[in-house]
Design a protein around this motif. Structure first.
Motif, PDB file in Angstrom:
ATOM      1  N   PHE A  15     -33.992 -14.586 -48.125  1.00  0.00           N
ATOM      2  CA  PHE A  15     -32.999 -13.587 -47.783  1.00  0.00           C
ATOM      3  C   PHE A  15     -31.806 -14.219 -47.081  1.00  0.00           C
TER       4      PHE A  15
ATOM      5  N   ALA B 133     -29.606 -15.896 -49.482  1.00  0.00           N
ATOM      6  CA  ALA B 133     -28.736 -14.987 -50.228  1.00  0.00           C
ATOM      7  C   ALA B 133     -27.541 -14.547 -49.375  1.00  0.00           C
TER       8      ALA B 133
ATOM      9  N   ASN C 137     -30.174  -6.354 -51.878  1.00  0.00           N
ATOM     10  CA  ASN C 137     -30.428  -7.358 -50.837  1.00  0.00           C
ATOM     11  C   ASN C 137     -30.536  -8.758 -51.419  1.00  0.00           C
ATOM     12  N   ALA C 138     -31.133  -8.865 -52.593  1.00  0.00           N
ATOM     13  CA  ALA C 138     -31.358 -10.184 -53.178  1.00  0.00           C
ATOM     14  C   ALA C 138     -30.278 -10.555 -54.183  1.00  0.00           C
TER      15      ALA C 138
ATOM     16  N   GLU D  78     -27.416 -11.913 -54.287  1.00  0.00           N
ATOM     17  CA  GLU D  78     -26.785 -13.232 -54.307  1.00  0.00           C
ATOM     18  C   GLU D  78     -27.711 -14.312 -54.860  1.00  0.00           C
ATOM     19  N   ASN D  79     -29.009 -14.104 -54.695  1.00  0.00           N
ATOM     20  CA  ASN D  79     -29.950 -15.041 -55.321  1.00  0.00           C
ATOM     21  C   ASN D  79     -30.146 -14.714 -56.798  1.00  0.00           C
ATOM     22  N   LEU D  80     -30.134 -13.445 -57.135  1.00  0.00           N
ATOM     23  CA  LEU D  80     -30.443 -13.011 -58.497  1.00  0.00           C
ATOM     24  C   LEU D  80     -29.304 -13.295 -59.469  1.00  0.00           C
ATOM     25  N   LYS D  81     -28.105 -13.372 -58.961  1.00  0.00           N
ATOM     26  CA  LYS D  81     -26.942 -13.448 -59.848  1.00  0.00           C
ATOM     27  C   LYS D  81     -26.958 -14.695 -60.732  1.00  0.00           C
ATOM     28  N   TYR D  82     -27.651 -15.740 -60.284  1.00  0.00           N
ATOM     29  CA  TYR D  82     -27.709 -16.961 -61.092  1.00  0.00           C
ATOM     30  C   TYR D  82     -28.607 -16.805 -62.310  1.00  0.00           C
TER      31      TYR D  82
END
Lengths: 215, 215
Positions: free
Chosen positions: A121, A124, B178-179, B181-185
DNA sequence: GTCTATAATACGATAGAC
DNA sequence: GTCTATCGTATTATAGAC
């Protein structure tokens, strides 16, 4: 008075035995805990040093900078997550059983390493996922997506968006642990992190997801 | 050369007009953004001041300390969340429709205030939920639990643990944002925060949860 | 109420002895 | 490889003029 090492002069830190690998591992462990609790910017190098037992200068000696240490931590947890999911060998199972196992593994992982969800988290929010991106965790994500696609093709699961469904399944697996500190006030008598409650949550999560996607 | 105020001497900040309420509101808004991005410890008072346009001393004048300001921010978002859920008036609807509306509202809220989910997360990790606890957000949680209990009693939903189910529903509603920014890749071509994708995710979430809990 | 200036401390990083 | 000592800067918080 005795003639032992600890004398009248101000107590000096006893010099550690030389062991490069052990020292690096200790630093990584301590850093993982601190970064999980405070994030990259919020973590204090002094706090890591204190937790490790070695001195601040060693951290710079091995990892160059706070950012370098952080990258090493994210690399390690990404690699370990990948290994954990590979060991499931879900390709051998029917889609429904494979998904059940994956959910169970995901929740077990969250229970075993409750602080790692927070690392992701922080990554991110504070770093826009830039360091986690290179750590290989994506393979674990796609392994769930693949199970869903297989289940749809075989007619076991209803037609749905496998990508979005994977995200939502991960949400179910992680939210319980990530939000635990906020949730604990809701039901003070329930011990949310007790093994009984976690097992119950595991069953609830499996029931919810399986019923939610079955054909 | 002109004879206007901005002269040769070093440019002084033009003194603001006196407006206590407006200044407080501006500080709260800026603080909410900064705390969401950096957490309580990581946020710099200077950054809030810069974003606000007023000077650092004003923040201490109105809120005493960084912690006092943080408490005020958490109070406000807790109260607003409560109002948002009260306006849904879900008690008038059948359980299934009420739950659909709640999920839709939850995701809309996450889309409208993407940073607030992060505030709750920081609160959990860094402050063990101690400040959020007093902000009244729990009422929103129990309103969903109540819908589930009603649906079970009416036979619309299957037998399940309403408390755990509420947690898992919240997980579905919040993880996507929430996630992010990690998922966007994972799917660079998909714009996860576009209104089309959010609408799709809303529908997926509703389908998953409703199918997951219906009798 | 708003601003300037500054005190007091905390922190990341490095130099150099052992 | 490990430790001590320190530099330079960033940051919280306060004092006091306007």
């Amino acid at each position: 008075m005795d003639s032992s090492g600890s004398s009248q002069k101000k107590a000096k830190k006893p010099r550690q035995v030389r062991d490069a690998e052990a020292t690096q591992a200790k630093i990584l462990d301590a850093a993982e805990q601190e970064f999980a609790r405070h994030g990259l910017t919020g973590t204090r190098i002094d706090a890591i040093a204190a937790r490790t037992g070695v001195v601040k200068a060693m951290i710079y000696y091995y990892f160059d900078s706070k950012e370098g240490l952080y990258q090493a931590v994210m690399q390690r947890i990404g690699a370990e997550l990948d290994i954990a999911f590979q060991q499931l060998a879900v390709t051998d199972l029917p889609a429904e059983a494979a998904l059940k196992e994956s959910i169970r593994a995901g929740i077990n992982y969250g229970a075993a390493y409750p602080h790692r969800g927070m690392l992701w988290f922080y990554e991110a929010v504070q770093n826009q996922g830039q360091y986690g991106q290179m750590s290989g965790w994506q393979k674990s994500f796609w392994s769930i997506t693949t199970i869903l696609e297989r289940g749809i093709a075989e007619g076991a699961f209803r037609s749905l968006d496998p990508f979005l469904a994977t995200i939502n399944i991960l949400g179910v697996c992680t939210f319980y642990f990530n939000a635990h500190e906020n949730l604990k006030y809701l039901a003070p008598t329930r011990q949310l992190l007790s093994s009984e409650m976690i097992e119950r949550q595991t069953q609830e999560a499996i029931d919810l997801v399986l019923a939610g996607i079955k054909a």
